[in-house]
Design a protein around this motif. Sequence first.
Motif, PDB file in Angstrom:
ATOM      1  N   ASN A  69      -7.774   2.122  -4.075  1.00 12.47           N
ATOM      2  CA  ASN A  69      -8.222   1.004  -3.242  1.00 12.47           C
ATOM      3  C   ASN A  69      -8.899   1.414  -1.944  1.00 12.47           C
ATOM      4  O   ASN A  69      -9.717   0.671  -1.407  1.00 12.47           O
ATOM      5  CB  ASN A  69      -7.029   0.105  -2.886  1.00 12.47           C
ATOM      6  N   ASN A 110      -2.425   4.665  -3.602  1.00 12.73           N
ATOM      7  CA  ASN A 110      -3.578   3.757  -3.526  1.00 12.73           C
ATOM      8  C   ASN A 110      -4.753   4.349  -2.752  1.00 12.73           C
ATOM      9  O   ASN A 110      -5.811   3.722  -2.677  1.00 12.73           O
ATOM     10  CB  ASN A 110      -3.189   2.447  -2.833  1.00 12.73           C
ATOM     11  N   VAL A 132       0.839  -1.195   0.000  1.00  6.71           N
ATOM     12  CA  VAL A 132       0.000   0.000   0.000  1.00  6.71           C
ATOM     13  C   VAL A 132       0.877   1.250   0.000  1.00  6.71           C
ATOM     14  O   VAL A 132       1.778   1.395   0.826  1.00  6.71           O
ATOM     15  CB  VAL A 132      -0.939   0.018   1.220  1.00  6.71           C
TER      16      VAL A 132
END
Length: 464
Positions: free
Chosen positions: A309, A234, A230
């Motif tokens: 995300n 993201n 991550v």
Amino acid sequence: MFSIYSMYFIFLVLFVDKINVNGLDPSDIVIVILDQKEGYHMAHAEMLKKNILEQAEALDKDPPKIILSHKLNINGSWTIIPLLNYLLDTYSTSKWFFFCLENTVIRLNKLLSILLKYKENKNIWIGHVLYDQEPTIIHHFAEHKKKLKYPHIASGFGITLNLLANLVHKINEGDRPKDDFSIDASYEFASFVLKVGKGVRLTHVSEICIISNSECATYPRFFHPCDSSVTTENIYFAVKTCSKFHIERIPVIKRTWAKYATNIGYFSDIADKHLPDSFIVPNTTQGHCAKTYSILVQADKILKKKNLNWLIISDDDTIFSVARLLRLLTCYNPNTPVAIGERYGFQLWDSDYGYEYLTGGAGVALSASLVHEIIELGKCECPSSTTPDDMYLFGICLSRIRVQPVHSSMFHQARPSDYATAYLASQEPISFHKFWMIEPQTVYDEWFAEADKFLITVRKHTEL
């Protein structure tokens, strides 16, 4: 005149009483792991269970009874009190009940040695004592003539069968917590024990540790990221604000954590030339449900367009460590519905209507798939614009779509000064909330700047 044999007999009686003549086997203990249903947390609970069983086997003893609380499906089990009736009914021949989290490390032999020092037929509970220096919002601003001792729950605490039975008796007589809100389970359980347990107070045991050393029987394991997948690319950060705080709060956010945010938007009631990454949303003086729902609708479009995300929703007086947030998110799957933050409870003593939710001030991390599901077909539209946003959207709504919120003790709804010093020493905080009577820049510098210094600064914000 005493003979030498009489003196020896008296010594033997006193000694046997001191060490507990019946002894204590691992099978005399029930270990309750207060875990969560989400995969990462379940996996760690299973690892802890497996480790305890292996230690019992190495001692050539029958193992403790080990309970993973999520498997019981008892509403509000993380607040402990809802579990007590079940524990007494099911394990009435056990001597001790030890409560811990899935990140608690247990050295079984040392724990047995500690429990052996106490008589299980007494009202006893042991743990690592925490206490408040002054009344604090997270403990309902309660005042006690004597400092209320409460346990560090990640270190674990033990209660005798005798005390458990007395607590259950009082519960069945209708003597149960009356506070609507559950915030800090260990503090609220200690208040309950003091109230109904005939003044029983927590006994401090130094071997039930906050920081690991060779003498510890238990201690909390520090968080470790699952990978490095991550990045700030993201994530989308949505900051809730309003016009009256543009000058007071937004510059603080920009000088601290927001300078590391690649994707960020400010959601306010008016347009502002100093906030190029801003969106106009409805504002109210309380509740803010319509405002937060509008953020979710707008964020869903941005997440899809940029193929992001995660969505982080933050108040304009929340201070973050972006680096620690990234580390935490590596352990969760954004392709599944996930909501992570600090868990509160509302009327959890009511098994029919009580529910848990993520408190907004600490910051809330939502997977992209969950954001889409919340707004899909209007499943979670606000009953009114002033409905409490976190209680409804991150509590009732999640329950409606069958998503259980994930609690992380690294998120904090209040200021550093509102928590026991020893409690904060055992973790790496991700967030603190409120600029009231503090210098927020100092909080960031003290708690988060060191962790964030390796991140790349995003130079795109116009300063106010």
